[in-house]
Scaffold this motif. Structure first.
Motif, PDB file in Angstrom:
ATOM      1  N   GLY A 165      21.970 -16.990  16.591  1.00 46.60           N
ATOM      2  CA  GLY A 165      22.730 -16.010  17.350  1.00 46.60           C
ATOM      3  C   GLY A 165      23.862 -16.709  18.074  1.00 46.60           C
ATOM      4  O   GLY A 165      23.708 -17.822  18.568  1.00 46.60           O
ATOM      5  N   LEU A 166      25.010 -16.065  18.118  1.00 46.27           N
ATOM      6  CA  LEU A 166      26.163 -16.580  18.852  1.00 46.27           C
ATOM      7  C   LEU A 166      26.572 -15.523  19.873  1.00 46.27           C
ATOM      8  O   LEU A 166      26.827 -14.374  19.512  1.00 46.27           O
ATOM      9  CB  LEU A 166      27.318 -16.900  17.905  1.00 46.27           C
TER      10      LEU A 166
ATOM     11  N   SER B 211      27.038 -16.214  29.214  1.00 45.41           N
ATOM     12  CA  SER B 211      26.156 -17.342  29.518  1.00 45.41           C
ATOM     13  C   SER B 211      24.725 -16.899  29.843  1.00 45.41           C
ATOM     14  O   SER B 211      23.760 -17.469  29.316  1.00 45.41           O
ATOM     15  CB  SER B 211      26.723 -18.168  30.673  1.00 45.41           C
ATOM     16  N   SER B 212      24.551 -15.913  30.707  1.00 45.85           N
ATOM     17  CA  SER B 212      23.206 -15.494  31.097  1.00 45.85           C
ATOM     18  C   SER B 212      22.452 -14.876  29.930  1.00 45.85           C
ATOM     19  O   SER B 212      21.245 -15.098  29.770  1.00 45.85           O
ATOM     20  CB  SER B 212      23.278 -14.484  32.255  1.00 45.85           C
ATOM     21  N   VAL B 213      23.158 -14.118  29.119  1.00 45.99           N
ATOM     22  CA  VAL B 213      22.520 -13.497  27.961  1.00 45.99           C
ATOM     23  C   VAL B 213      22.095 -14.566  26.951  1.00 45.99           C
ATOM     24  O   VAL B 213      21.001 -14.503  26.380  1.00 45.99           O
ATOM     25  CB  VAL B 213      23.462 -12.462  27.315  1.00 45.99           C
ATOM     26  N   THR B 214      22.942 -15.559  26.747  1.00 46.42           N
ATOM     27  CA  THR B 214      22.586 -16.673  25.864  1.00 46.42           C
ATOM     28  C   THR B 214      21.327 -17.369  26.364  1.00 46.42           C
ATOM     29  O   THR B 214      20.416 -17.677  25.585  1.00 46.42           O
ATOM     30  CB  THR B 214      23.739 -17.697  25.792  1.00 46.42           C
TER      31      THR B 214
ATOM     32  N   SER C 215      17.459 -19.482  16.846  1.00 48.62           N
ATOM     33  CA  SER C 215      18.012 -20.074  18.063  1.00 48.62           C
ATOM     34  C   SER C 215      19.294 -19.335  18.421  1.00 48.62           C
ATOM     35  O   SER C 215      19.725 -18.424  17.717  1.00 48.62           O
ATOM     36  CB  SER C 215      18.286 -21.569  17.874  1.00 48.62           C
ATOM     37  N   CYS C 216      19.898 -19.758  19.529  1.00 53.27           N
ATOM     38  CA  CYS C 216      21.100 -19.087  20.021  1.00 53.27           C
ATOM     39  C   CYS C 216      22.021 -20.121  20.669  1.00 53.27           C
ATOM     40  O   CYS C 216      21.560 -21.071  21.314  1.00 53.27           O
ATOM     41  CB  CYS C 216      20.726 -17.999  21.034  1.00 53.27           C
ATOM     42  N   ILE C 217      23.308 -19.916  20.484  1.00 52.37           N
ATOM     43  CA  ILE C 217      24.322 -20.806  21.046  1.00 52.37           C
ATOM     44  C   ILE C 217      25.362 -19.967  21.773  1.00 52.37           C
ATOM     45  O   ILE C 217      25.742 -18.892  21.299  1.00 52.37           O
ATOM     46  CB  ILE C 217      25.005 -21.631  19.929  1.00 52.37           C
ATOM     47  N   ARG C 218      25.811 -20.461  22.911  1.00 55.88           N
ATOM     48  CA  ARG C 218      26.931 -19.801  23.575  1.00 55.88           C
ATOM     49  C   ARG C 218      28.222 -20.232  22.893  1.00 55.88           C
ATOM     50  O   ARG C 218      28.526 -21.430  22.794  1.00 55.88           O
ATOM     51  CB  ARG C 218      26.985 -20.170  25.058  1.00 55.88           C
TER      52      ARG C 218
END
Length: 271
Positions: free
Chosen positions: A109-110, A114-117, A141-144
């Motif tokens: 996920g991209l 910031s808080s949601v990431t 996983s997830c990246i900002r």
């Protein structure tokens, strides 16, 4: 008398393996993609080869001595590449629904906020801990990131098999259409990172935005629209319709969902 603890303190008080609570990670829904948002550019890799993927997918990290010769000097490698990207993943509903359906495929996920990431990252860790015996959710996983600016910094040419654009910001005003996540120039970047035969999945509850995305993808020489049974029989389409946060909200409000899928075509051969 002291007031209630701040959201950050509440996040830090969470125990290892405990699911994060969304109320402590709330953030405004809209973000200007042309802003740097806390200097995201400084945290973006110079190229896909510079990404430290093992920190996001430790279960897939290459073991010492097992790397091919061209990777032996780079310890930041994994046994396979990320294949699926959810751009603007929000709170990760689609990610966590797809992960157990595609347990051997790496999904990323991209998200620009910031808080949601952080919420998605913490939820991934909690789900991995809770499913340690089965190994589920090690593939998500997830990246900002600001993908409108830095998508090719994360993915190499023809790397991805699927891209999801779920309920993107419609940017209703004509002067803000340039901020839409689908455009002629951005579609060229999607074409660059997608392998031939790969698919871009779009969904929105705004018909005008749906027509905009269809128009721009159909006008691009690297894509063709997928229709009929191939769409309706696609498990990813059904998951996208029912598992995203926005999709559930539209369902509760008895709204309409507009879906379109586009296939990446083979590049023409050089004469």
């Amino acid at each position: 008398m002291a007031g209630p603890p701040k959201k950050r303190q509440k996040r830090e008080e969470k125990q290892e393996g405990e699911m994060p609570q969304k109320k402590y990670y709330r953030q405004r829904a809209h973000a200007n993609p042309f802003s740097d948002h806390g200097l995201i550019s400084q945290r973006s890799p110079e190229s896909p080869a510079a990404m430290d993927w093992p920190q996001h997918y430790p279960a897939f990290a290459t073991q010492p001595g097992s790397e091919p010769d061209n990777q032996a000097k780079n310890p930041k490698t994994i046994t396979q590449q990320v294949e699926i990207a959810d751009i603007g993943c929000g709170f990760g509903g689609l990610l966590f629904a797809l992960a157990p359906k595609l347990p051997t495929t790496l999904i990323l996920g991209l998200e620009i906020r910031s808080s949601v990431t952080e919420f998605v990252q913490q939820k991934a860790l909690a789900l991995r801990s809770q499913n340690a015996s089965s190994g589920l959710y090690n593939n998500v996983s997830c990246i900002r990131a600001n993908t409108m600016k830095f998508l090719p910094n994360f993915f190499s040419k023809a790397q991805l098999s699927k891209i999801f654009l779920c309920f993107p910001d419609p940017h209703f005003k004509a002067r803000k259409h340039k901020q839409r996540i689908v455009s002629t120039s951005l579609n060229s970047e999607y074409a660059f990172v997608m392998r031939p035969g790969g698919k871009v999945y779009t969904i929105t509850d705004v018909e005008d935005l749906h027509l905009w995305m269809v128009e721009h993808f159909e006008a691009h020489p690297s894509f063709e629209r997928v229709v009929g049974e191939e769409v309706e029989g696609d498990v990813c389409v059904e998951t996208m319709r029912t598992e995203t946060e926005e999709g559930k909200k539209v369902e509760r409000n008895s709204g309409m969902k507009f879906v379109a899928v586009f296939r990446r075509l083979e590049d023409p051969s050089w004469p």
